[in-house]
Scaffold this motif. Structure first.
Motif, PDB file in Angstrom:
ATOM      1  N   PRO A 440       0.823  -1.209   0.000  1.00 47.86           N
ATOM      2  CA  PRO A 440       0.000   0.000   0.000  1.00 47.86           C
ATOM      3  C   PRO A 440       0.860   1.264   0.000  1.00 47.86           C
ATOM      4  N   ILE A 441       0.490   2.227  -0.844  1.00 39.58           N
ATOM      5  CA  ILE A 441       1.224   3.500  -0.899  1.00 39.58           C
ATOM      6  C   ILE A 441       0.611   4.488   0.089  1.00 39.58           C
ATOM      7  N   LEU A 442      -0.695   4.630   0.000  1.00 42.67           N
ATOM      8  CA  LEU A 442      -1.405   5.540   0.901  1.00 42.67           C
ATOM      9  C   LEU A 442      -2.898   5.275   0.828  1.00 42.67           C
ATOM     10  N   ASP A 443      -3.632   5.836   1.779  1.00 46.04           N
ATOM     11  CA  ASP A 443      -5.093   5.816   1.736  1.00 46.04           C
ATOM     12  C   ASP A 443      -5.561   7.175   1.232  1.00 46.04           C
ATOM     13  N   LEU A 444      -6.447   7.142   0.279  1.00 47.89           N
ATOM     14  CA  LEU A 444      -6.954   8.378  -0.327  1.00 47.89           C
ATOM     15  C   LEU A 444      -8.385   8.638   0.122  1.00 47.89           C
ATOM     16  N   LEU A 445      -8.611   9.828   0.673  1.00 46.26           N
ATOM     17  CA  LEU A 445      -9.964  10.255   1.015  1.00 46.26           C
ATOM     18  C   LEU A 445     -10.457  11.203  -0.057  1.00 46.26           C
ATOM     19  N   GLN A 446     -11.650  10.982  -0.578  1.00 44.57           N
ATOM     20  CA  GLN A 446     -12.211  11.925  -1.543  1.00 44.57           C
ATOM     21  C   GLN A 446     -13.705  12.069  -1.275  1.00 44.57           C
ATOM     22  N   LEU A 447     -14.332  12.991  -1.963  1.00 47.35           N
ATOM     23  CA  LEU A 447     -15.769  13.152  -1.775  1.00 47.35           C
ATOM     24  C   LEU A 447     -16.492  11.986  -2.435  1.00 47.35           C
ATOM     25  N   LEU A 532      -5.723  13.574   0.773  1.00 50.52           N
ATOM     26  CA  LEU A 532      -7.023  14.043   0.298  1.00 50.52           C
ATOM     27  C   LEU A 532      -6.980  14.202  -1.210  1.00 50.52           C
ATOM     28  N   SER A 533      -8.123  13.977  -1.833  1.00 51.12           N
ATOM     29  CA  SER A 533      -8.218  14.270  -3.261  1.00 51.12           C
ATOM     30  C   SER A 533      -8.168  15.782  -3.453  1.00 51.12           C
ATOM     31  N   GLU A 534      -7.872  16.177  -4.683  1.00 48.88           N
ATOM     32  CA  GLU A 534      -7.841  17.591  -5.066  1.00 48.88           C
ATOM     33  C   GLU A 534      -9.150  18.285  -4.655  1.00 48.88           C
ATOM     34  N   LYS A 535     -10.255  17.642  -4.909  1.00 46.86           N
ATOM     35  CA  LYS A 535     -11.560  18.234  -4.673  1.00 46.86           C
ATOM     36  C   LYS A 535     -11.881  18.359  -3.182  1.00 46.86           C
ATOM     37  N   LEU A 536     -11.553  17.322  -2.421  1.00 45.29           N
ATOM     38  CA  LEU A 536     -11.786  17.376  -0.978  1.00 45.29           C
ATOM     39  C   LEU A 536     -10.886  18.442  -0.359  1.00 45.29           C
ATOM     40  N   ALA A 538      -9.862  21.079  -1.825  1.00 50.86           N
ATOM     41  CA  ALA A 538     -10.426  22.393  -2.182  1.00 50.86           C
ATOM     42  C   ALA A 538     -11.631  22.719  -1.290  1.00 50.86           C
ATOM     43  N   LEU A 539     -12.455  21.712  -1.020  1.00 50.86           N
ATOM     44  CA  LEU A 539     -13.634  21.925  -0.167  1.00 50.86           C
ATOM     45  C   LEU A 539     -13.207  22.362   1.233  1.00 50.86           C
ATOM     46  N   LEU A 540     -12.154  21.727   1.725  1.00 49.29           N
ATOM     47  CA  LEU A 540     -11.625  22.039   3.038  1.00 49.29           C
ATOM     48  C   LEU A 540     -11.298  23.527   3.119  1.00 49.29           C
ATOM     49  N   GLY A 541     -10.617  23.991   2.082  1.00 50.39           N
ATOM     50  CA  GLY A 541     -10.263  25.401   2.034  1.00 50.39           C
ATOM     51  C   GLY A 541     -11.494  26.285   1.993  1.00 50.39           C
ATOM     52  N   SER A 542     -12.482  25.887   1.169  1.00 54.68           N
ATOM     53  CA  SER A 542     -13.638  26.778   1.005  1.00 54.68           C
ATOM     54  C   SER A 542     -14.506  26.811   2.263  1.00 54.68           C
ATOM     55  N   VAL A 543     -14.650  25.666   2.940  1.00 56.18           N
ATOM     56  CA  VAL A 543     -15.436  25.677   4.176  1.00 56.18           C
ATOM     57  C   VAL A 543     -14.720  26.514   5.232  1.00 56.18           C
ATOM     58  N   ALA A 544     -13.384  26.396   5.275  1.00 52.63           N
ATOM     59  CA  ALA A 544     -12.626  27.186   6.244  1.00 52.63           C
ATOM     60  C   ALA A 544     -12.798  28.664   5.959  1.00 52.63           C
ATOM     61  N   ARG A 545     -12.654  29.055   4.672  1.00 49.58           N
ATOM     62  CA  ARG A 545     -12.762  30.470   4.310  1.00 49.58           C
ATOM     63  C   ARG A 545     -14.149  31.012   4.611  1.00 49.58           C
ATOM     64  N   SER A 546     -15.172  30.232   4.251  1.00 46.40           N
ATOM     65  CA  SER A 546     -16.534  30.771   4.432  1.00 46.40           C
ATOM     66  C   SER A 546     -16.798  31.004   5.909  1.00 46.40           C
ATOM     67  N   SER A 547     -16.199  30.164   6.760  1.00 46.03           N
ATOM     68  CA  SER A 547     -16.413  30.353   8.181  1.00 46.03           C
ATOM     69  C   SER A 547     -15.639  31.559   8.688  1.00 46.03           C
TER      70      SER A 547
END
Lengths: 551, 551
Positions: A440-447, A532-536, A538-547
């Motif tokens: 195994p190389i890594l575990d990937l979390l995505q939406l 994390l996937s690219e999209k997840l 990005a979401l992390l950043g956007s939820v942080a910013r909106s808050s």
């Protein structure tokens, strides 16, 4: 004595059915339930993730466990009238009765569970369980699910560490029931230390309910309860072959004792008659599986010659003794001496099996002592571990948490100032990516809505750093991959059978064998990467910013 | 919210009746049972003692606990046909069927239990339980009784230490269910941490089954599940007096938020609307008991002003807010700041109760952190402790043992070469001797057949040294004394009711108050003395000699 057992009675036994009662929960789940209900939000679709933030004991891995108990809990989940009545007694007296009707009607028919299979290697921030369903209900499930997963995964991981230290050949017996947190703590410990790599348990209930192979010897009290042969009403034993008349085992034993002591240069007067009578009584009950506990009086001057006398008397009748146990003193050193005496006696008395009689040891064995006992020259065969497997003293809790990741399909996030306690928003999928060697190389979390990664296709991923934050993106190309989360429970129905405990145990050993030795190291291991996937990302950043920007 | 509860339903609930099943035992108990039975010794009268060799956590004392569960276990003890069938599957196939008939007929009608009452201070080597009855049966009871006493006494003692640190005024909430060893570990922890001195538990089942007062607030998931008022279907709240029309609590709150932020010099735009909507929803469900969890986003810039806005809106309708909770960061420091802001606002907005709003804290609180939080200037009112009370990380097992002390009225003794593992022979009585100030001097162990010591009469006693050996005799004259072992269960009948949990809790606090402060010290305390009577001391010597001389 060690017997593999089929998973007997598990389904027939009503007590075995419900792993926990619905009220085994924190009161705040109930107060929040009332508040959700008052706000008209009880049935809003929501998803929680159950995960941990750090692997226990300084390991690089955790074994996922406890899912079978969660399934039993969810299938039986139902508040009884007495439960609702009790809740009414702790909520404000003017609480709307319709709320209690709502509680009374709850079951898990609208709940879906995705989970990592039991025995999978699990890593920080990758959900062990994703629980979706009506907000009020899936909130209520938090505490019991945590209770069922946290300790099971902890003790399975602890057992896996002990197995790594012991190596594949030494037999490991879990015997911690008396030191567990009450009856169920003991049952859970026995079940999941077997899953983690132990061979057997002393816990009979774990054998009966979970099919764990059970094993046992005898206790000092048995030995000290005897003062001589006069206490035993039966002393005759028929030969193993069934041919010939029964003989008095005490007479044979006394005769062999003289020979043993003479050969070993010991004084027969120093051996304890009560101990010998106890061994004879045990041998009469278990002529095919005689075991001696050697240290009630003096191992070398009494326990060992007494054991040998009985073993040789049994041999004369065509039986083979099974083993000895030591429960005090320098276990490694004594095992060497005993093995050497077994060898000498096997040769001198021409009883070849005697040299291979199993030597079992116990007495507060921890990782450090186990490491010595597992040394390649060690003559120990079976190691009994109680307190140090059951209580997980290096870290007695795993610290799984259960966090809301979406409501009505909208990602949620806790953005506390304590960065380690921040969560990853959104409903997720998780994949394990492998290289060409099958490692195994890594575990990937995505939406969850993202298309799955493809083998042979380049991916851009964002590794999580240790504190749960993120660092720089990287690209990689997996040679193969597997989805980590499987749907076990869909809208109230089991949709995939939970593998047997023995199958999950095999999966755990197989998964562990794929880790590098640097990752398997028990101290300062090389960490396993989660990204994390690219999209997840990005979401992390956007939820942080909106808050940060405010609502 | 914290509600004392009567011990509801305890007797009605069948699941609550049997504290453990008979097969919750080690396999070697079963193999020994067969060997005793084969030797014709199954019904020989025997006595075991359950005791520990060292107080846990480096304390000078242990709280005796778990007896109520032992009683429930003994009264329900009975092997079912399925249990016996399972045992037959793990014993040799040629085992005499009459043995299984014997097992099937077992119950505790010939068992007698003497015990120290729950909540008594207990010391090393003084039996917590003396169990007498037929040899085979009382041997079988070993593991379940150890399982029920060991952890209960450990967690009660741990709770008592935490109570000593916290002092009498801070409220202590146990909230460790999710980190316990499975469902029953959690229930046991909640029950016995209350006995040890906690005020309440978050565990609803402990409230329902054991009458433990339950308490709770709300979780981050509740807060993060809200993004605004639109999610709530109900926003109207009637005044507390019942006089006048309901008002929209969200409108009141928004208006108070402006005033609060202006007064405290905060920016209303930095407060989180979802958090505020969650507080409003909680307040609508619990207008008499509103609590806010302050750290989902930012305590000082969002959680606190949002809480104040809702609290002041409630005040306008005649309600009082109950409390706030902090779950991260520097708890002591934040509590000081919050209290100071509460005081300022109480005065500025003329809402006097606001300054006394309860401040609750949690987040992996251990003895060291608790010591800071309990400082006399601390503004913290309620402290929630989970992992560190439930898992007892300083020492996760007590190490009680269960040793045979007599068979057929003859004293037995284990004389292993490991001197610490040697036992004290014979059926015993135990007394606590007091001086003129009512302080305990020592616990005296003597043979049961000896006449009890008399107040005002000089006695010669032999103090046990720490390693379990003995040292020189001494004389003393107790001013008063009390027997420590009471007969709770005689020939299968309860003969003294077990006091309620709350009564045992009170006894524990009273007993602790009799210890000197040097003995109560948590680190390096002055040890409490346990001594043997002249006669027991002499027996010890003679059993040792007779063994050394050989049989």
């Amino acid at each position: 004595m060690e017997k593999p057992q089929p998973e007997l009675e598990q389904e027939k036994d009503p007590e075995a059915e419900a792993a926990a009662r619905p009220l085994l929960t924190d009161l705040y789940q109930i107060t929040m339930a009332l508040a959700y209900w008052r706000a008209g939000r009880a049935r809003e679709p929501a998803e929680f993730e159950l995960f941990f933030r750090r692997c226990p004991f300084g390991s690089s891995f955790t074994l996922a466990a406890g899912l079978r108990d969660c399934m039993r809990f969810l299938r039986a989940f139902r508040l009884r009238p007495a439960d609702v009545k009790y809740l009414a007694s702790v909520l404000p007296p003017d609480t709307d009765p319709a709320f209690f009707e709502h509680l009374q009607g709850l079951d898990c028919s609208a709940v879906t569970i995705r989970a990592q299979p039991e025995g999978t290697l699990a890593f920080a921030h990758v959900p062990l369980l994703c629980v979706s369903g009506p907000l009020l209900l899936v909130q209520l499930l938090e505490t019991p699910l945590l209770c069922l997963i946290n300790y099971a995964s902890l003790v399975a991981t602890n057992a896996a560490r002990l197995r790594l230290i012991a190596g594949p050949k030494k037999r490991l017996l879990e015997m911690g029931l008396r030191r567990a947190q009450g009856p169920d703590g003991g049952l859970t410990a026995s079940t999941y230390s077997y899953l983690g790599g132990f061979d057997s348990s002393s816990n009979v209930l774990a054998g009966q309910l979970r099919g764990v192979p059970v094993a046992g010897t005898l206790a000092h009290s048995f030995v000290t309860s005897f003062s001589g042969y006069a206490q035993s009403q039966v002393l005759m034993l028929a030969p193993a072959s069934g041919q010939g008349p029964p003989k008095d085992l005490s007479i044979l034993t006394e005769s062999w004792l003289g020979k043993v002591c003479e050969y070993l240069g010991l004084r027969a007067e120093e051996t304890h008659l009560g101990e010998r009578a106890a061994f004879v009584a045990y041998a009469l009950a278990f002529p095919q599986a005689f075991q001696g506990l050697l240290d009630s009086y003096s191992v070398m001057r009494s326990g060992l010659p007494n054991f040998l006398a009985v073993a040789l008397a049994l041999a004369e009748l065509g039986y083979r003794a099974a083993g000895v146990r030591l429960d005090s003193g320098d276990l490694l050193q004594q095992a060497q001496e005993i093995r050497s005496i077994f060898r000498k006696c096997a040769s001198h008395f021409q009883v070849p099996w005697l040299e291979a009689v199993s030597i079992a040891v116990s007495n507060n064995i921890d990782e450090r002592v186990l490491d010595q006992l597992a040394h390649k020259d060690s003559e120990v065969d079976l190691i009994g571990i109680g307190t140090n497997v059951v209580t997980c003293p290096l870290q007695p809790s795993l610290g799984c948490v259960y966090k809301l990741v979406s409501v009505r399909g909208q990602p949620c996030r806790k953005l506390t100032e304590d960065s380690e306690k921040q969560t990853l928003p959104g409903s997720k999928a998780a994949y394990r990516l492998y290289n060409g060697e099958g490692a195994p190389i890594l575990d990937l979390l995505q939406l969850e809505e993202e298309p799955p990664p493809q083998a042979g296709q380049e991916l851009r991923v964002w590794p999580l750093d240790v504190s749960g934050g993120d660092c720089r993106g990287q690209t990689l190309t997996p040679v193969s991959l597997e989805p980590l989360l499987r749907v076990y429970f869909h809208q109230g129905q089991m949709c995939e059978p939970i593998p047997s405990l023995a199958e999950s145990r095999a999966l755990a050993q197989k998964s562990l064998s794929c880790l590098s030795s640097a990752q398997k190291r028990l101290e300062n291991p090389e960490p396993y990467q989660v990204a994390l996937s690219e999209k997840l990302h990005a979401l992390l950043g956007s939820v942080a910013r909106s808050s940060q920007e405010g609502p």
